[in-house]
Design an enzyme around this catalytic site. Structure first.
Site, PDB file in Angstrom:
ATOM      1  N   GLY A   5     -17.529  12.412   2.336  1.00  0.00           N
ATOM      2  CA  GLY A   5     -16.120  12.299   2.729  1.00  0.00           C
ATOM      3  C   GLY A   5     -15.529  13.641   3.122  1.00  0.00           C
ATOM      4  N   GLN A   6     -14.281  13.597   3.565  1.00  0.00           N
ATOM      5  CA  GLN A   6     -13.583  14.825   3.995  1.00  0.00           C
ATOM      6  C   GLN A   6     -13.630  15.901   2.914  1.00  0.00           C
ATOM      7  N   ALA A  54     -15.545  10.380  -5.039  1.00  0.00           N
ATOM      8  CA  ALA A  54     -15.887   9.096  -4.404  1.00  0.00           C
ATOM      9  C   ALA A  54     -14.835   8.054  -4.737  1.00  0.00           C
ATOM     10  N   ALA A  55     -14.538   7.213  -3.763  1.00  0.00           N
ATOM     11  CA  ALA A  55     -13.575   6.125  -3.969  1.00  0.00           C
ATOM     12  C   ALA A  55     -13.538   5.261  -2.723  1.00  0.00           C
ATOM     13  N   SER A  66     -10.932   4.723  -0.550  1.00  0.00           N
ATOM     14  CA  SER A  66      -9.747   5.590  -0.512  1.00  0.00           C
ATOM     15  C   SER A  66      -8.685   5.158   0.492  1.00  0.00           C
ATOM     16  N   THR A 116      -4.077  11.018  -7.361  1.00  0.00           N
ATOM     17  CA  THR A 116      -3.400  10.956  -6.064  1.00  0.00           C
ATOM     18  C   THR A 116      -1.890  10.769  -6.189  1.00  0.00           C
ATOM     19  N   GLU A 131      -0.375   8.665  -4.612  1.00  0.00           N
ATOM     20  CA  GLU A 131      -0.145   7.213  -4.570  1.00  0.00           C
ATOM     21  C   GLU A 131       0.207   6.668  -5.956  1.00  0.00           C
ATOM     22  N   TYR A 179      -5.216   0.176  -4.475  1.00  0.00           N
ATOM     23  CA  TYR A 179      -5.775   1.536  -4.554  1.00  0.00           C
ATOM     24  C   TYR A 179      -5.015   2.355  -5.601  1.00  0.00           C
ATOM     25  N   LYS A 237      -6.431   3.855  -9.107  1.00  0.00           N
ATOM     26  CA  LYS A 237      -6.393   5.297  -9.399  1.00  0.00           C
ATOM     27  C   LYS A 237      -5.617   5.570 -10.688  1.00  0.00           C
ATOM     28  N   ARG A 261     -10.904  14.411   8.776  1.00  0.00           N
ATOM     29  CA  ARG A 261     -10.246  13.220   8.232  1.00  0.00           C
ATOM     30  C   ARG A 261     -10.831  11.971   8.895  1.00  0.00           C
TER      31      ARG A 261
HETATM   32  P1  NAP Z   1     -12.982   9.815   1.971  1.00  0.00           P
HETATM   33  O1  NAP Z   1     -13.152  10.740   3.129  1.00  0.00           O
HETATM   34  O2  NAP Z   1     -12.563   8.412   2.204  1.00  0.00           O
HETATM   35  O3  NAP Z   1     -14.369   9.819   1.158  1.00  0.00           O
HETATM   36  C1  NAP Z   1     -14.630   8.867   0.173  1.00  0.00           C
HETATM   37  C2  NAP Z   1     -16.043   9.075  -0.336  1.00  0.00           C
HETATM   38  O4  NAP Z   1     -16.327   8.087  -1.344  1.00  0.00           O
HETATM   39  C3  NAP Z   1     -17.129   8.935   0.739  1.00  0.00           C
HETATM   40  O5  NAP Z   1     -18.061   9.960   0.570  1.00  0.00           O
HETATM   41  C4  NAP Z   1     -17.763   7.584   0.400  1.00  0.00           C
HETATM   42  O6  NAP Z   1     -19.120   7.513   0.731  1.00  0.00           O
HETATM   43  C5  NAP Z   1     -17.648   7.603  -1.123  1.00  0.00           C
HETATM   44  N1  NAP Z   1     -17.828   6.284  -1.713  1.00  0.00           N
HETATM   45  C6  NAP Z   1     -17.185   5.128  -1.402  1.00  0.00           C
HETATM   46  N2  NAP Z   1     -17.644   4.122  -2.156  1.00  0.00           N
HETATM   47  C7  NAP Z   1     -18.607   4.638  -2.974  1.00  0.00           C
HETATM   48  C8  NAP Z   1     -19.459   4.090  -3.971  1.00  0.00           C
HETATM   49  N3  NAP Z   1     -19.431   2.801  -4.289  1.00  0.00           N
HETATM   50  N4  NAP Z   1     -20.304   4.927  -4.613  1.00  0.00           N
HETATM   51  C9  NAP Z   1     -20.366   6.239  -4.286  1.00  0.00           C
HETATM   52  N5  NAP Z   1     -19.614   6.806  -3.323  1.00  0.00           N
HETATM   53  C10 NAP Z   1     -18.736   6.013  -2.683  1.00  0.00           C
HETATM   54  O7  NAP Z   1     -11.954  10.442   0.923  1.00  0.00           O
HETATM   55  P2  NAP Z   1     -11.319  11.933   0.862  1.00  0.00           P
HETATM   56  O8  NAP Z   1     -10.133  11.973   1.746  1.00  0.00           O
HETATM   57  O9  NAP Z   1     -12.400  12.934   0.997  1.00  0.00           O
HETATM   58  O10 NAP Z   1     -10.750  11.937  -0.617  1.00  0.00           O
HETATM   59  C11 NAP Z   1     -11.561  12.327  -1.717  1.00  0.00           C
HETATM   60  C12 NAP Z   1     -10.995  11.698  -2.988  1.00  0.00           C
HETATM   61  O11 NAP Z   1      -9.660  12.136  -3.199  1.00  0.00           O
HETATM   62  C13 NAP Z   1     -10.928  10.184  -2.984  1.00  0.00           C
HETATM   63  O12 NAP Z   1     -11.170   9.743  -4.300  1.00  0.00           O
HETATM   64  C14 NAP Z   1      -9.492   9.877  -2.602  1.00  0.00           C
HETATM   65  O13 NAP Z   1      -9.107   8.627  -3.113  1.00  0.00           O
HETATM   66  C15 NAP Z   1      -8.777  11.025  -3.272  1.00  0.00           C
HETATM   67  N6  NAP Z   1      -7.548  11.494  -2.640  1.00  0.00           N
HETATM   68  C16 NAP Z   1      -7.513  11.777  -1.313  1.00  0.00           C
HETATM   69  C17 NAP Z   1      -6.358  12.276  -0.755  1.00  0.00           C
HETATM   70  C18 NAP Z   1      -6.284  12.651   0.695  1.00  0.00           C
HETATM   71  O14 NAP Z   1      -5.166  12.798   1.208  1.00  0.00           O
HETATM   72  N7  NAP Z   1      -7.406  12.868   1.360  1.00  0.00           N
HETATM   73  C19 NAP Z   1      -5.227  12.484  -1.573  1.00  0.00           C
HETATM   74  C20 NAP Z   1      -5.311  12.195  -2.923  1.00  0.00           C
HETATM   75  C21 NAP Z   1      -6.492  11.717  -3.461  1.00  0.00           C
HETATM   76  P3  NAP Z   1     -19.684   6.724   2.050  1.00  0.00           P
HETATM   77  O15 NAP Z   1     -19.767   7.766   3.103  1.00  0.00           O
HETATM   78  O16 NAP Z   1     -21.002   6.229   1.595  1.00  0.00           O
HETATM   79  O17 NAP Z   1     -18.683   5.655   2.373  1.00  0.00           O
HETATM   80  O1  F7E Z   2      -0.964   6.282   5.777  1.00  0.00           O
HETATM   81  C1  F7E Z   2       1.704   4.729   7.740  1.00  0.00           C
HETATM   82  C2  F7E Z   2       1.228   4.027   6.493  1.00  0.00           C
HETATM   83  O2  F7E Z   2      -3.372   5.632   5.679  1.00  0.00           O
HETATM   84  C3  F7E Z   2       0.139   7.159   5.763  1.00  0.00           C
HETATM   85  C4  F7E Z   2      -5.228   8.397   1.430  1.00  0.00           C
HETATM   86  O3  F7E Z   2      -5.970   9.580   1.590  1.00  0.00           O
HETATM   87  O4  F7E Z   2      -3.202   9.622   1.069  1.00  0.00           O
HETATM   88  C5  F7E Z   2      -3.793   8.633   1.880  1.00  0.00           C
HETATM   89  O5  F7E Z   2      -3.084   7.409   1.789  1.00  0.00           O
HETATM   90  C6  F7E Z   2       1.389   6.405   6.178  1.00  0.00           C
HETATM   91  C7  F7E Z   2       1.607   5.070   5.449  1.00  0.00           C
HETATM   92  O6  F7E Z   2      -2.480   7.492   4.189  1.00  0.00           O
HETATM   93  C8  F7E Z   2      -0.263   3.451  10.503  1.00  0.00           C
HETATM   94  O7  F7E Z   2       1.880   2.767   6.327  1.00  0.00           O
HETATM   95  C9  F7E Z   2       1.816   3.762  10.065  1.00  0.00           C
HETATM   96  O8  F7E Z   2       2.952   4.956   5.113  1.00  0.00           O
HETATM   97  O9  F7E Z   2      -2.749   7.925   6.561  1.00  0.00           O
HETATM   98  P1  F7E Z   2      -2.481   6.828   5.624  1.00  0.00           P
HETATM   99  P2  F7E Z   2      -1.878   7.037   2.776  1.00  0.00           P
HETATM  100  O10 F7E Z   2      -1.678   5.584   2.707  1.00  0.00           O
HETATM  101  O11 F7E Z   2      -0.701   7.914   2.499  1.00  0.00           O
HETATM  102  C10 F7E Z   2      -3.130   9.307  -0.333  1.00  0.00           C
HETATM  103  C11 F7E Z   2      -2.494  10.471  -1.039  1.00  0.00           C
HETATM  104  C12 F7E Z   2      -4.437   8.876  -0.883  1.00  0.00           C
HETATM  105  O12 F7E Z   2      -4.722   9.102  -2.050  1.00  0.00           O
HETATM  106  C13 F7E Z   2      -5.258   7.964  -0.033  1.00  0.00           C
HETATM  107  O13 F7E Z   2      -6.625   7.968  -0.460  1.00  0.00           O
HETATM  108  O14 F7E Z   2       1.279   6.072   7.557  1.00  0.00           O
HETATM  109  N1  F7E Z   2       1.128   4.195   8.986  1.00  0.00           N
HETATM  110  N2  F7E Z   2       0.993   3.303  10.998  1.00  0.00           N
HETATM  111  C14 F7E Z   2      -0.170   4.011   9.230  1.00  0.00           C
HETATM  112  N3  F7E Z   2      -1.260   4.293   8.492  1.00  0.00           N
HETATM  113  C15 F7E Z   2      -2.474   4.026   9.026  1.00  0.00           C
HETATM  114  N4  F7E Z   2      -3.580   4.320   8.327  1.00  0.00           N
HETATM  115  N5  F7E Z   2      -2.610   3.457  10.270  1.00  0.00           N
HETATM  116  C16 F7E Z   2      -1.537   3.153  11.056  1.00  0.00           C
HETATM  117  O15 F7E Z   2      -1.676   2.629  12.154  1.00  0.00           O
END
Ligand code: NAP
Ligand code: F7E
Length: 341
Positions: free
Chosen positions: A15-16, A83-84, A86, A130, A132, A154, A158, A189
């Site tokens: 993941g990212q 992992a999640a 997500s 998160t 969230e 989600y 979490k 991303r």
């Molecule tokens: P991401 O790009 O969606 O990566 C998710 C990772 O989880 C991928 O490597 C995926 O592997 C792995 N995964 C999914 N299902 C799995 C399973 N059953 N067993 C093992 N691995 C599995 O997420 P990210 O943005 O890097 O975020 C990293 C973590 O931070 C996540 O837990 C997310 O919920 C949390 N988070 C993200 C944000 C954000 O803004 N990015 C903010 C707050 C918290 P595959 O490649 O195999 O699918």
């Molecule tokens: O949505 C709105 C949508 O999917 C952001 C994950 O990394 O951050 C992420 O969750 C906003 C929401 O991220 C579209 O309704 C409008 O209000 O980019 P998103 P998220 O839901 O904030 C948190 C912190 C995590 O932990 C999560 O893992 O954008 N929105 N139009 C849309 N969103 C998407 N995806 N696609 C649209 O077309």
């Protein structure tokens, strides 16, 4: 004698955040192990190319014995559970699967570590919590003390993982910390998230590969930072003497309208309205309207500061997508290279 090389196990390595964190830990001299799922994961080649020093181990957060095996094999000093499932919108479609992986998956990993650690408190654990969790926010800005009110399967999963991490810290003397991270983005991303969906579409519109972009709710506001900054905070949490929970955020909030303004302006389009359609398919059953974090504790205790500003983040993502997408333009229509910034 040189200090022993530290060993880290990262779940979610494809993941990212997994990619940025692996790069950071390798640069700090760690031996890094990454958990990878599936019998033929399509992202395996990409990870091996970008991170040749990382050893990949097969395992799945849904499979306890694979987690026990991974922890026993790599004998880690630090475990980062990234992992999640997500994607919030997807969690409404598969709530049970999300609960099993994003929620129970964290418990399985905590238990695998508890058994391997055997009360010695030597394996440090990071849980990817998160913003969230705050969902329908009770106060603004949100801090470590703001009550949780998750708004999606989600967010609920979490919340379970977060409370389990705190519970294992309090019950079993585990050095287990939660990073309550607000949205963080980058050129890595996933395309399902709104920021990358926008920057990729903007690049494609500029290059003549796409006419318009369909989105859902444009009014929600997020505290968007750069993922490369946030992984520094994850690492810093596990270097503290005591485990704890920390908010990582920029302290600013911006709407999707503002993101669109900057992304289209980066390719010279001032009025994006003719290009953007609203489509009810992208609306969610329940929305998180406003996220705005207060990172004061992380700044004070960890010395953590985000370095990339919101405009810099949007420009970085658009420029990356112009490069990626320009390789798809048929040769005779290729634009002058000057616009491919
Ligand atoms: P991401 O790009 O969606 O990566 C998710 C990772 O989880 C991928 O490597 C995926 O592997 C792995 N995964 C999914 N299902 C799995 C399973 N059953 N067993 C093992 N691995 C599995 O997420 P990210 O943005 O890097 O975020 C990293 C973590 O931070 C996540 O837990 C997310 O919920 C949390 N988070 C993200 C944000 C954000 O803004 N990015 C903010 C707050 C918290 P595959 O490649 O195999 O699918
Ligand atoms: O949505 C709105 C949508 O999917 C952001 C994950 O990394 O951050 C992420 O969750 C906003 C929401 O991220 C579209 O309704 C409008 O209000 O980019 P998103 P998220 O839901 O904030 C948190 C912190 C995590 O932990 C999560 O893992 O954008 N929105 N139009 C849309 N969103 C998407 N995806 N696609 C649209 O077309």
């Amino acid at each position: 004698m040189a200090p022993a090389q530290k060993r880290a196990l990262i779940t979610g390595i494809t993941g990212q955040d997994g990619l940025y964190l692996s790069e950071l830990l390798v640069s700090k001299g760690y031996q890094v192990f990454g958990l990878i799922r599936g019998q033929n994961n399509p992202k395996r080649d990409m990870v091996e190319r970008l991170l040749p020093a990382v050893e990949l181990l097969e395992g799945d957060l849904g499979d306890m014995s694979s987690l026990v095996g991974a922890v026993n094999y790599c004998q880690p000093d630090e475990v980062y559970n990234l992992a999640a499932i997500s994607f919030v919108a997807f969690s409404f479609k598969q709530p049970e699967h999300t609960g099993n992986i994003t929620g129970l998956g964290a418990l399985r990993l905590l238990d695998a570590i508890r058994i391997a650690d055997n009360g010695r408190g030597q394996i440090r654990f990071y849980q990817a919590s998160t913003s969230e969790l705050f969902g329908k926010v009770r106060e603004t800005p949100q801090t470590e003390l703001t009550p949780f009110h998750p708004r999606s399967p989600y967010g609920v999963a979490k919340a379970y993982a977060h409370h389990m991490t705190v519970n294992y810290r309090e019950s079993y003397n585990m050095h287990a910390s939660c990073g309550i991270l607000f949205n963080h983005e980058s050129p890595r991303r996933g395309h399902e998230f709104v920021t990358r969906k926008i920057t990729s579409a903007v690049a494609r519109i500029k290059l003549g590969l796409q006419d318009s972009l369909s989105l859902g709710n444009l009014d929600s506001k997020r505290d968007w930072g750069f993922a490369g900054d946030y992984v520094r905070g994850m690492w810093a949490m596990l270097q503290q003497d005591e485990p704890d929970d920390y908010v990582l955020a920029t302290g600013e909030t911006h709407s999707i309208h503002e993101f669109l303004d900057l992304a289209f302006a980066a390719v010279g389009i001032e009025d994006w309205k003719p290009y953007v359609k609203q489509d009810p398919r992208f609306m969610r059953p329940a929305e998180v309207d406003l996220l705005h974090g207060d990172p004061t504790k992380a700044k004070k205790v960890l010395g953590w500061e985000p370095e990339v500003s919101f405009p810099e983040l949007v420009t970085m993502m658009v420029e990356n997508d112009l490069q990626v997408e320009s390789t798809k333009v048929p040769r005779q229509f290729a634009p002058p290279t000057s616009i491919v910034r």
